[in-house]
Design a protein around this motif. Structure first.
Motif, short mmCIF file in Angstrom:
data_model
loop_
_atom_site.label_atom_id
_atom_site.label_comp_id
_atom_site.label_asym_id
_atom_site.label_seq_id
_atom_site.Cartn_x
_atom_site.Cartn_y
_atom_site.Cartn_z
N LYS A 143 -60.27 37.05 -35.27
CA LYS A 143 -60.77 36.18 -34.61
C LYS A 143 -61.97 36.83 -33.82
O LYS A 143 -62.63 35.79 -32.94
CB LYS A 143 -59.69 35.97 -33.98
CG LYS A 143 -59.87 34.66 -33.30
CD LYS A 143 -58.24 33.50 -33.79
CE LYS A 143 -57.65 34.35 -32.80
NZ LYS A 143 -58.32 34.41 -32.00
N THR A 185 -56.99 33.87 -26.25
CA THR A 185 -58.14 34.50 -25.85
C THR A 185 -59.71 33.78 -26.71
O THR A 185 -59.19 33.28 -27.38
CB THR A 185 -58.37 35.79 -27.13
OG1 THR A 185 -57.11 36.46 -26.59
CG2 THR A 185 -59.18 36.67 -27.03
N ASP A 192 -43.11 23.96 -25.84
CA ASP A 192 -44.42 24.44 -27.30
C ASP A 192 -43.85 23.05 -27.76
O ASP A 192 -42.71 22.17 -27.34
CB ASP A 192 -43.74 25.47 -27.88
CG ASP A 192 -44.61 26.11 -28.97
OD1 ASP A 192 -45.13 27.17 -28.80
OD2 ASP A 192 -44.89 24.98 -30.08
N ARG A 248 -50.15 37.39 -40.12
CA ARG A 248 -50.61 36.98 -39.66
C ARG A 248 -51.74 37.95 -40.22
O ARG A 248 -52.05 38.68 -39.46
CB ARG A 248 -52.20 35.96 -38.63
CG ARG A 248 -50.24 34.97 -38.12
CD ARG A 248 -51.16 34.18 -36.70
NE ARG A 248 -50.30 35.28 -35.58
CZ ARG A 248 -49.66 34.90 -34.90
NH1 ARG A 248 -50.52 33.73 -34.06
NH2 ARG A 248 -49.64 36.24 -33.97
N ARG A 299 -39.16 26.32 -33.13
CA ARG A 299 -39.21 27.40 -32.22
C ARG A 299 -38.78 27.23 -30.97
O ARG A 299 -37.79 28.36 -30.99
CB ARG A 299 -41.09 27.22 -31.94
CG ARG A 299 -41.52 29.34 -32.07
CD ARG A 299 -43.09 29.03 -32.30
NE ARG A 299 -43.41 30.19 -32.81
CZ ARG A 299 -44.63 30.95 -32.80
NH1 ARG A 299 -45.51 29.87 -32.39
NH2 ARG A 299 -44.65 32.09 -33.64
C1 UDX Z 1 -52.29 34.80 -29.52
C2 UDX Z 1 -52.68 34.37 -28.19
O1 UDX Z 1 -53.11 33.22 -27.45
C3 UDX Z 1 -54.25 33.91 -28.97
O2 UDX Z 1 -55.20 33.78 -28.10
C4 UDX Z 1 -54.24 34.81 -29.51
O3 UDX Z 1 -56.08 35.23 -29.91
C5 UDX Z 1 -53.19 34.98 -30.66
O4 UDX Z 1 -52.34 35.65 -30.46
P1 UDX Z 1 -49.74 33.80 -30.30
O5 UDX Z 1 -48.70 33.33 -29.00
O6 UDX Z 1 -49.56 34.72 -31.11
O7 UDX Z 1 -51.40 33.78 -29.33
O8 UDX Z 1 -49.92 32.43 -30.94
P2 UDX Z 1 -48.60 31.40 -31.61
O9 UDX Z 1 -47.81 32.69 -31.89
O10 UDX Z 1 -49.27 30.74 -32.89
O11 UDX Z 1 -48.68 30.60 -30.43
C6 UDX Z 1 -49.05 29.87 -29.90
C7 UDX Z 1 -48.16 28.31 -29.65
O12 UDX Z 1 -48.56 27.03 -29.26
C8 UDX Z 1 -47.33 27.96 -31.14
O13 UDX Z 1 -46.06 28.07 -30.63
C9 UDX Z 1 -47.56 26.21 -31.17
O14 UDX Z 1 -47.07 26.05 -31.88
C10 UDX Z 1 -47.81 26.25 -29.36
N1 UDX Z 1 -49.06 25.52 -29.16
C11 UDX Z 1 -50.16 24.98 -29.85
C12 UDX Z 1 -48.40 24.58 -28.50
O15 UDX Z 1 -47.09 24.50 -27.49
N2 UDX Z 1 -49.64 23.58 -27.63
C13 UDX Z 1 -50.49 23.50 -28.31
O16 UDX Z 1 -51.22 21.71 -28.48
C14 UDX Z 1 -50.71 23.88 -29.92
#
Ligand code: UDX
Ligand code: UDX
Length: 484
Positions: free
Chosen positions: A290, A145, A47, A357, A52
């Motif tokens: 969404k 998604t 990530d 959220r 995180r």
């Molecule tokens: C999920 C699904 O993947 C998404 O499609 C759905 O519609 C919503 O739920 P979720 O795991 O809940 O996402 O999202 P989130 O908790 O925000 O985690 C996404 C992570 O990706 C974040 O920790 C963010 O830092 C990371 N990220 C984002 C990356 O590591 N690289 C990026 O380029 C973008």
């Protein structure tokens, strides 16, 4: 079943190393369960967000970034053995035979499709990194998604670059159906696992991973577009049930019918079923709104405005339900909440998660703050900082003097009180609004309200958690959703 499903007796590729980009609510728990059932596979979750990742690696399991019942035990079992969390995207991609993309895909805030289409910039960024660093043959799995036909975009980016070297890619869609609060159970015992794709060998490879713990009958293989559209459709159908029952809850309140009696009678019809018929303050969570907006965008794009309008109304009704609750609270409190202390019990979008959220609590709290109310917010899992972020204002810790706030404490400053315990929140309040169905709220004793609230007082039970609740009817009014 898609033709590929019938050919699953082919031999799959051996996967030794999995990378998951995105350590969020989906990536974290999903990889933990895969690592638990596949001890022979090394699973690296990466990530961009260093904080995180640090939390995922925290020795104290209470500090994991996500609260999910049962998650801490699995993390304890596999972390450091075959499950690893880091920010090293490059190295993890280099090592991987199979890569899950589980990054967030928020709704676009500007440009074409703003307010409806998904913002795919993070997906594209990840795909470019994969195309740069991957080695040999790599299976890329969409877990996020996505709008239908995103796999096509991913394929174009990956295959254009790889024409010049010996890298090859197969793209699969494997949408996640887990529901927050029950994520571990949903992953351990899914209703179904959906794998969409064209490359039979890649499908069989992912199939064999899930087959380690999921009954084979439950693993459905489809073409890639059906898989992507199935996820949007499933979420749209679920959200539609909630808007439908919330619409009826408003009618019940007007007519004297009781929503619990209605849902019981309606849900007993096997064709309708009993699940997902609980009325409340409206649906929240990162997906429903969404995904429906995505569907609406897609329908408009393909010139199906009537279909787009049909789905859009599910969201409109949800917004209306939230607004009608805040309006009702103000009306019942003699038309004004200015300077009044209102206890908010529950801020997460549902129980058993710390996720806020799209929580209905956000809109309802903002409406009450706009009207000048002093909110005293309690939630067993949501942090003070997170509530400040969602409401866009600062908080104050409540203390003895604050908890005796009286109606005359008028001030221009806008803030809320953060309460670590329920009593502080309820003490001296004119109203209590229950917005999340946490277990902690189900067994509250009437005495807590009878002795501590400013009279005449109101309890707004927006989740109908206080079953058979007896309060002093002379001084406390009790309202519950779908009954009035
Ligand atoms: C999920 C699904 O993947 C998404 O499609 C759905 O519609 C919503 O739920 P979720 O795991 O809940 O996402 O999202 P989130 O908790 O925000 O985690 C996404 C992570 O990706 C974040 O920790 C963010 O830092 C990371 N990220 C984002 C990356 O590591 N690289 C990026 O380029 C973008
Ligand atoms: C949802 C889908 O259920 C899951 O399959 C998908 O992968 C992601 O989106 P999630 O948003 O985590 O999961 O939770 P869910 O249990 O579906 O609840 C969503 C919202 O609907 C919550 O705000 C919940 O309180 C509300 N809800 C749910 C109701 O108001 N009434 C119900 O009967 C059920």
């Amino acid at each position: 079943m898609h033709v590929v499903g019938n050919k699953l007796n082919i031999k799959s590729t051996v996967v030794k190393n999995i990378c998951c980009i995105g350590a969020g609510y989906v990536g974290g728990p999903t990889m933990a369960v895969i690592a638990k059932h596949c001890p022979e596979i090394q699973v690296n979750v990466v990530d961009l967000n260093k904080n995180r990742i640090n939390s995922w690696n925290d020795i104290n399991l209470n500090n994991l970034p996500i609260f999910e019942p049962g998650l801490d035990l699995i993390i304890k079992e596999v972390r450091g053995k075959n499950l690893h969390f880091s920010t090293d995207v490059k190295d993890s991609v280099i090592q991987a035979d199979l890569i899950f993309i589980a990054v967030n895909t928020p709704t676009k805030s500007k440009g074409i499709g703003a307010g409806q289409a998904s913002d795919l910039r993070w997906i594209e960024g990840c795909v470019r990194e994969i195309s740069e660093y991957a080695q040999g043959h790599t299976i890329v799995v969409e877990k996020s998604t996505l709008p239908v036909r995103t796999a096509e975009v991913i394929e174009k980016i990956l295959n254009t670059k790889s024409k010049n070297d010996d890298k090859t890619f197969s793209i699969l869609s494997n949408p996640e159906f887990l529901s927050e609060g029950t994520a571990i159970d949903d992953l351990e015992n899914p209703n179904r696992v959906l794998i969409g794709g064209e490359d039979e060998l890649a499908i069989k490879t992912l199939y064999d991973i899930y087959a380690k713990w999921v009954n084979k009958e439950k693993i459905i293989c489809t073409n890639i577009w059906s898989s992507e559209l199935s996820k949007l459709t499933a979420n749209a159908f679920l959200a539609q049930r909630i808007s439908s029952i919330n619409a009826i809850s408003a009618l019940c309140e007007k007519t004297g019918a009781d929503i619990n009696e209605v849902t019981n009678a309606v849900g007993k019809d096997e064709r309708i079923g009993e699940k997902f018929l609980k009325s409340g303050p409206g649906f929240g969570g990162s997906c429903f709104k969404k995904d429906i907006l995505n569907l609406v965008y897609l329908c408009n794009y393909f010139n199906l405005p009537e279909v787009a309008d049909y789905w859009m109304n599910i969201i409109n009704l949800n917004h209306w339900q939230q607004k009608r609750i805040s309006k009702l609270i103000i009306e019942k409190l003699f038309g004004t909440v200015t300077g009044k202390k209102i206890a908010i019990l529950g801020f997460s979008f549902k129980a058993n998660t710390n996720d806020t959220r799209e929580s209905p609590a956000i809109q309802i709290c903002k409406d009450l703050l706009d009207e000048g109310a002093k909110l005293a917010i309690h939630d067993p899992r949501v942090s003070q900082k997170n509530i400040e972020f969602e409401l866009g204002i600062k908080s104050k810790n409540i203390d003895e003097s604050d908890s005796r706030i009286k109606g005359d404490s008028l001030t221009q400053e806008i803030y809320f009180y953060w309460c670590e315990n329920i009593k502080d929140s309820v003490n001296g309040a004119d109203a209590v609004v229950i917005l999340t169905e946490w277990n902690e709220y189900k067994n509250l004793k009437p005495n807590l309200f009878n002795t501590n609230m400013r009279k005449p007082a109101w309890i707004f039970d927006c989740r109908d958690v206080l079953n058979n609740f007896q309060v002093d009817k002379n001084t406390i009014n009790y309202w519950r959703v779908g009954k009035g």
